[in-house]
Every structure is written in C-alpha cells, then in structure tokens.
Scaffold this motif. Structure first.
Motif, PDB file in Angstrom:
ATOM      1  N   PRO A  36       0.694  -1.297   0.002  1.00 56.90           N
ATOM      2  CA  PRO A  36       0.142   0.015  -0.079  1.00 56.90           C
ATOM      3  C   PRO A  36       0.858   1.247  -0.026  1.00 56.90           C
ATOM      4  N   THR A  37       0.276   2.297  -0.490  1.00 57.75           N
ATOM      5  CA  THR A  37       0.961   3.563  -0.486  1.00 57.75           C
ATOM      6  C   THR A  37       0.696   4.239   0.708  1.00 57.75           C
TER       7      THR A  37
ATOM      8  N   PHE B 295      -7.423   1.408  -1.750  1.00 57.90           N
ATOM      9  CA  PHE B 295      -6.875   0.041  -2.633  1.00 57.90           C
ATOM     10  C   PHE B 295      -7.352   0.297  -4.038  1.00 57.90           C
ATOM     11  N   ILE B 296      -8.583   0.743  -4.234  1.00 60.16           N
ATOM     12  CA  ILE B 296      -9.103   0.987  -5.515  1.00 60.16           C
ATOM     13  C   ILE B 296      -8.160   1.953  -6.257  1.00 60.16           C
ATOM     14  N   GLU B 297      -7.950   3.126  -5.677  1.00 58.96           N
ATOM     15  CA  GLU B 297      -7.234   4.128  -6.383  1.00 58.96           C
ATOM     16  C   GLU B 297      -5.901   3.721  -6.681  1.00 58.96           C
ATOM     17  N   THR B 298      -5.033   2.978  -5.677  1.00 57.48           N
ATOM     18  CA  THR B 298      -3.915   2.393  -5.998  1.00 57.48           C
ATOM     19  C   THR B 298      -3.763   1.412  -7.117  1.00 57.48           C
ATOM     20  N   ARG B 299      -4.724   0.738  -7.031  1.00 57.87           N
ATOM     21  CA  ARG B 299      -4.855  -0.322  -8.265  1.00 57.87           C
ATOM     22  C   ARG B 299      -5.144   0.042  -9.551  1.00 57.87           C
TER      23      ARG B 299
ATOM     24  N   LYS C 161       2.232   8.865  -7.620  1.00 52.68           N
ATOM     25  CA  LYS C 161       2.333   8.738  -6.137  1.00 52.68           C
ATOM     26  C   LYS C 161       1.284   7.613  -5.737  1.00 52.68           C
ATOM     27  N   GLN C 162       0.245   7.448  -6.425  1.00 53.83           N
ATOM     28  CA  GLN C 162      -0.936   6.646  -6.169  1.00 53.83           C
ATOM     29  C   GLN C 162      -0.325   5.224  -5.940  1.00 53.83           C
TER      30      GLN C 162
ATOM     31  N   VAL D   5       4.431   0.214  -5.553  1.00 58.79           N
ATOM     32  CA  VAL D   5       4.494  -1.052  -6.413  1.00 58.79           C
ATOM     33  C   VAL D   5       5.634  -0.919  -7.588  1.00 58.79           C
ATOM     34  N   TRP D   6       5.597   0.440  -8.135  1.00 55.53           N
ATOM     35  CA  TRP D   6       6.702   0.549  -8.956  1.00 55.53           C
ATOM     36  C   TRP D   6       8.190   0.294  -8.400  1.00 55.53           C
ATOM     37  N   GLN D   7       8.378   0.888  -7.197  1.00 56.87           N
ATOM     38  CA  GLN D   7       9.720   0.897  -6.746  1.00 56.87           C
ATOM     39  C   GLN D   7       9.927  -0.557  -6.234  1.00 56.87           C
ATOM     40  N   PHE D   8       8.901  -1.282  -5.824  1.00 57.30           N
ATOM     41  CA  PHE D   8       9.197  -2.890  -5.544  1.00 57.30           C
ATOM     42  C   PHE D   8       9.850  -3.219  -6.800  1.00 57.30           C
TER      43      PHE D   8
END
Length: 597
Positions: free
Chosen positions: A469-470, A484-488, A561-562, A566-569
């Motif tokens: 999660p962000t 979660f919906i916004e992040t996905r 930023k949302q 995930v991208w950093q992982f």
C-alpha cells in the motif's frame, strides 16, 4: 596720429553707447574738422575707424555672452559634484556607525563565549576531580602461564577482573561486542568471556532484562499469540497483523524507555525481531532495516518502529497528524549513460530522418538503436520534459512497436528481461501466499489453484497494490491517502471487455501518467500499456507491465504517487535497479527470499 585715432574711437564709442548722434552726423563733423587740420589723411583714418568700430560692436557682446554661459555651466556642474560628495559622506558616516554597532555586538558575543567556555572547563575539571577510576585485572584466574602463540596479531583481554571502581574497565569491549551482537551471545561464548560463575549469572540476568524477548512481549498481549502462530506456522503475517505487532512492540518501548528511546535500543529490538523470527529477516543489509534503520547523512531514521513512534509523538504533542511523504519516488537520472557509438552530427542526421519517415521498418529500428544514447542524453540534459515534448522530438518511440524496450535494453542491459524471466519461477507463488492473508484479495485468490501459471502471474501482479500500500502523500498543500481501488487503478486499470477505446484514450486518465489497461474481469482478455493517450497493445498483462515500467526510465519521469510503492518494488527487487526502499517492500522481499537464505 595714434593719439588722434584713439580719440576718434573713444568719441565714437561714447556716441554709440549713450545714443547720441548717429553715424552720418558724426561722419560729417569729422569730415569738416579733418579737412581743416589734415585734409589728406582724414578720409583714410575715418574709414579705418568706422571699420574697427563695427567689428568691435559685432564681436564684443557675443564673446561676453558665451563666456557667461560657460561660467554658469561650470558653476552648475560644481554644485552637482558637491551634492554627490555630501551624499557619499553621509552614507560613509552611516556605514561607519553600523560597523561600530556590529563590532560592539561581536565583542559582546566573544566575551559571552569566553565566559561560557571558561565555565565549561571548570565544570569538566570538577567532574574529573570528583570521578574516581580504579580497576585491576589479570589474564588468568590463578597462577601463571603462557598466552599463545598466535599466527596473527590479537588484543589481550584481561578477563579476570578483581576491582573495577567507576566501571571504567569492560572486558567485553575488548572483544568488540556491541549492543547488537549481544543478541548472538550463547552460553559457550559467555563462559569464555566471563569465566567467573557469579559474574556470568549476573550478566545473564542483566542481558535478559535489557533485551526482552519479542516472543514474550507478543504472547503477553491478547492479539500477540495469533501473530506468533501466523509467523511460525505460515511464515508470514498480513498487513493488519504486522501493524498490530508494531503497535505492541512500540507500546512496550514507550512503557520502558519513554517516547524517545535511543537508536541503540530500537536497533536492539529490531534485531531481536528478525533473530527470533527468521522469516521476517531481509536478505539484504543487516536484515532488520524494515523494522528500524538509523538515520545517516542528514536523512531521518526509517522503519516500522520509527514511523509508529513518530506518529505517537505527533498525536500526543500536536493532536496527531500522519507522516506525509514528499520525497521523489524515483531517482533514475543518477545512473551513468553508456558511451555513444555514433558522433553527434551523424545522430542529428538520423534523428531528422526519423522525424519524417516510418518506413522501411528495418531502417527505422536501426536508426532508433544507433541514436538511443543521444536520445537519452537529450532527455536528461534538457531538464524536465513532458512525454508530449519528447514524442514531438522522437515520434517513433510510441508509434513503432518495441522501441521503448529497445532503448531500455541499451540503457540497462542486465535488467531488461528480469521481470519476464523471474516473475513466474521466483516471485509468483510467494506474492500469492503473502497476499492470501489480506481480505481484499479473497475474490482474486478464490480459485487460484485451478489457474494456469500465466494466469496466476497476472493475479500476482493485480494483488501487488494490496500487499504494497501507498503511504500518505502531499500534492501542494493537500494531503492524500489513496484507497486500494485508487492504487490499483493507477497501476492496472481494469475495464470490462468491449470498452470504447477511443473514449477511454481521450479521457484525462489516459494522459496523466503511464499505466496498464486490462480488459476483462479477474482474467486478462487484452492488455495495453497506456502512454500519453496512446494504447500500446501487448500479448500478455506481464508484457504490458514490463513496457510500462520501462517507459518511466526511457522518458525519465517519476512514478505516480498513488502507486509509487509498487513500481519501486519492481525497480529494486525484481529488476535489481538501485532506488529508495520502504519498510513494506523490505518485509515482502524478506518473505520471498526467506527460503534462500
């Protein structure tokens, strides 16, 4: 004769100034008198006198006016210079006054510092006088004997301590045992370090009190037993279980050491976590940085324990505000570009050709390959560029398939294929197992065992926003906590089959930042990498994620930023590229590689 001429000039001047006889009358009188006295010379003298008088009258007055004007200009100029000098004199006097004041303040501060330094010196002297230090120790408990021989240089440790007034001597320090390595002391090591039984038992009691067992801390609370069971039986914990575990440990820290425990205390607790629960230990670094990492190089401390302590302090002192992340989510511009194979002039020629040609495809691909280094340098040397600006300069990047992947391969040849090669054999099962503890993934994972390996990898990508999660972030003065919906949606936007692509690509979301579009329900029917309103169709969802990630590097833009976590992982753990790491990323990596340690 000369006297006569002078007389005539004086008379003529007098008549002219006083407005007497006019010139004709004077001439007549002079003519009659001259004829009487000296008839032959009178006409000549009168003509000369008349000429000189006219010249005098015409030349005398203009010269005087010109001289007066020059004198007036000179006086005016001198007055201006005097005023300027007076202004400069006033400024100099004011500056001198300010310097005098500053000098007095500096002298005052110097006196205060001198007095303070003298008082500190006196305090230190008094402290040294009051402090008594005395110790005696021996190499052996009794008798005499030899020590060695040794093949390398060693430090002799006087382990048998008779007297130690002031606790100035520490036999453990000589063995280079710090607070962190105390966790690793076993009975054999303690016996060799402290051979006297009584002292050793006292030390073990002190060690037990100083280093509380994380297991005992958790088991002493109602929710802690479930956390311990999850770690020992399933070798992983859910996001809620981890948050509960952090709350329990931080409460224990605050209860024993207050709101500001020392860095060494937090390091000790973090080390104890990963030593007692090896499945939580990260394979990189010292293994406990996800729980606590000391600050260094003017950067603050990080980790689950530190973040929880910081939030508790803020709630207590300021009413409670969540920590806001304002750091740049990606630092890809810092990597070194490879050397170019063509010179700048040739690269410019090929770039101009590429702007106006899309065929033949083989030549387009070759020219794009040869200009990739120059293109990357142009993007990074010209400051922040939007994708639209880059697309105008290099249109073939988006309208020719495979060009983004080709540029990334040239820039990062060792990382280009890591996602597609390692997701299924290395990451897929671990990510699915880790996500199975979260309630938001129940629908996705309900029939995951019946799916093919490719479909399972698609599901593993879809659950990454749940397990990573962000945190809270800020845009301008507004603070955001994405759901979660916004992040996905910022990572993989799932739309139903039959979505109108023209309308979707015209929307604002398709041009805001690169992301993946998946058509289908839980299973992928079609996959696209959406970049600047352009849909780059890919064969699989995995390929779409791969192209989308590489676009961030090729265009040198930051992650949204949302879903930046995930991208950093993917950047640091999967592709193996350097970058910032969050505690949640370290926990997931520790779980993935726990069996390989």
């Amino acid at each position: 004769m000369k006297g006569l001429v002078c007389l005539l000039l004086l008379l003529e001047t007098f008549v002219f100034v006083n407005g007497g006889l006019n010139e004709n009358e004077i001439s007549q009188q002079l003519s009659s008198e001259d004829r009487r006295q000296n008839p032959p010379q009178t006409d000549t003298l009168r003509a000369e006198a008349s000429t000189d008088s006219q010249q005098y009258c015409h030349l005398c007055f203009p010269d005087i006016h010109a001289a007066l004007r020059e004198l007036t200009a000179t006086v005016t100029e001198q007055k201006a210079n005097i005023r300027a000098l007076e202004t400069r004199l006033r400024d100099a006097e004011q500056a001198a006054e300010q310097q005098t004041i500053s000098l007095e303040e500096l002298e005052k501060k110097t006196d205060e510092t001198s007095n303070l330094t003298l008082s500190q010196v006196e305090e230190l002297r008094k402290e040294n006088r009051d402090r008594e230090i005395a110790f005696s120790a021996s190499l052996m408990e009794s008798g005499d004997g030899d020590v060695g021989p040794f093949t390398t240089e060693i430090t002799l440790t006087y382990k048998n301590v008779f007297t130690n007034i002031g606790n100035a001597y520490n036999p453990i320090t000589a063995e280079k045992i710090d607070q962190e390595t105390l966790l690793l002391l076993d009975d054999v090591t303690l016996t060799s370090l402290i051979p006297i039984i009584g002292l050793r038992l006292k030390f073990k009691k002190y060690l037990k009190n100083a280093l509380d067992s994380v297991r005992d801390i958790l088991l002493a609370t109602p929710n802690g037993r479930g956390i311990v069971d999850a770690i020992e039986n399933k070798h992983c914990i859910s996001l809620k279980e981890r948050q509960a575990m952090v709350r329990i440990l931080v409460s224990h820290l605050i209860e024993r050491f207050g709101e500001n425990p020392s860095a060494g205390t937090k390091v000790t607790l973090a080390s104890s976590v990963v030593e007692q629960f090896p499945y939580l230990k990260d394979c990189q670094g010292k293994g406990y940085e996800a729980w606590f990492s000391p600050g260094r190089f003017h950067r603050p401390a990080t980790g689950f324990l530190e973040e929880r302590l910081r939030n508790v302090r803020k709630r207590v002192r300021k009413g409670g505000q969540n920590r806001v992340s304002s750091e740049n989510p990606r630092t890809s511009s810092s990597f070194i570009l490879p050397e170019a194979n063509v010179d700048s002039e040739r690269a410019t020629q090929m770039t101009e050709w590429l702007k106006n040609n899309i065929w033949p495809l083989s030549q387009v691909e070759q020219y794009m390959k040869e200009t990739s280094i120059h293109r990357a340098k142009w993007i990074r040397d010209n400051g922040t560029k939007t994708i639209m600006e880059i697309f105008k300069e290099y249109p073939r990047l988006l309208d020719t398939p495979g060009m983004i992947s080709q540029d990334f391969l040239i820039l990062n040849p060792d990382s280009a294929s890591k996602l597609t090669e390692n997701l299924v054999p290395v990451f897929k099962d671990k990510i699915l197992q880790f996500a199975s503890r979260e309630k938001q993934t129940l629908d996705l994972l309900s029939s995951v065992d019946l799916m093919s390996a490719e479909t399972q990898s698609d599901v593993a990508l879809q659950v990454l926003p749940v397990v990573l999660p962000t945190s809270v972030y800020k845009i301008g003065r507004k603070t955001f906590k994405p759901t979660f919906i916004e992040t996905r949606k910022a990572f993989i936007d799932i739309q139903p089959i039959g979505t109108n692509m023209a309308e979707y690509l015209c929307s604002k979301d398709s041009k805001e930042f690169p992301h993946v579009l998946m058509l289908g329900d839980n299973q992928c029917f079609q996959a696209f990498a959406i970049i600047n309103g352009e849909a780059l169709e890919q064969n699989t969802l995995l390929a779409a994620v791969d192209v989308c990630f590489k676009a961030f590097y090729v265009f040198d833009i930051d992650y949204p930023k949302q879903c930046s976590t995930v991208w950093q992982f993917l950047q640091t753990v999967v592709y193996g590229l350097s970058g910032d790491e969050t505690p949640t990323m370290r926990v997931l990596r520790a779980f993935i590689f726990a069996d390989k340690q």
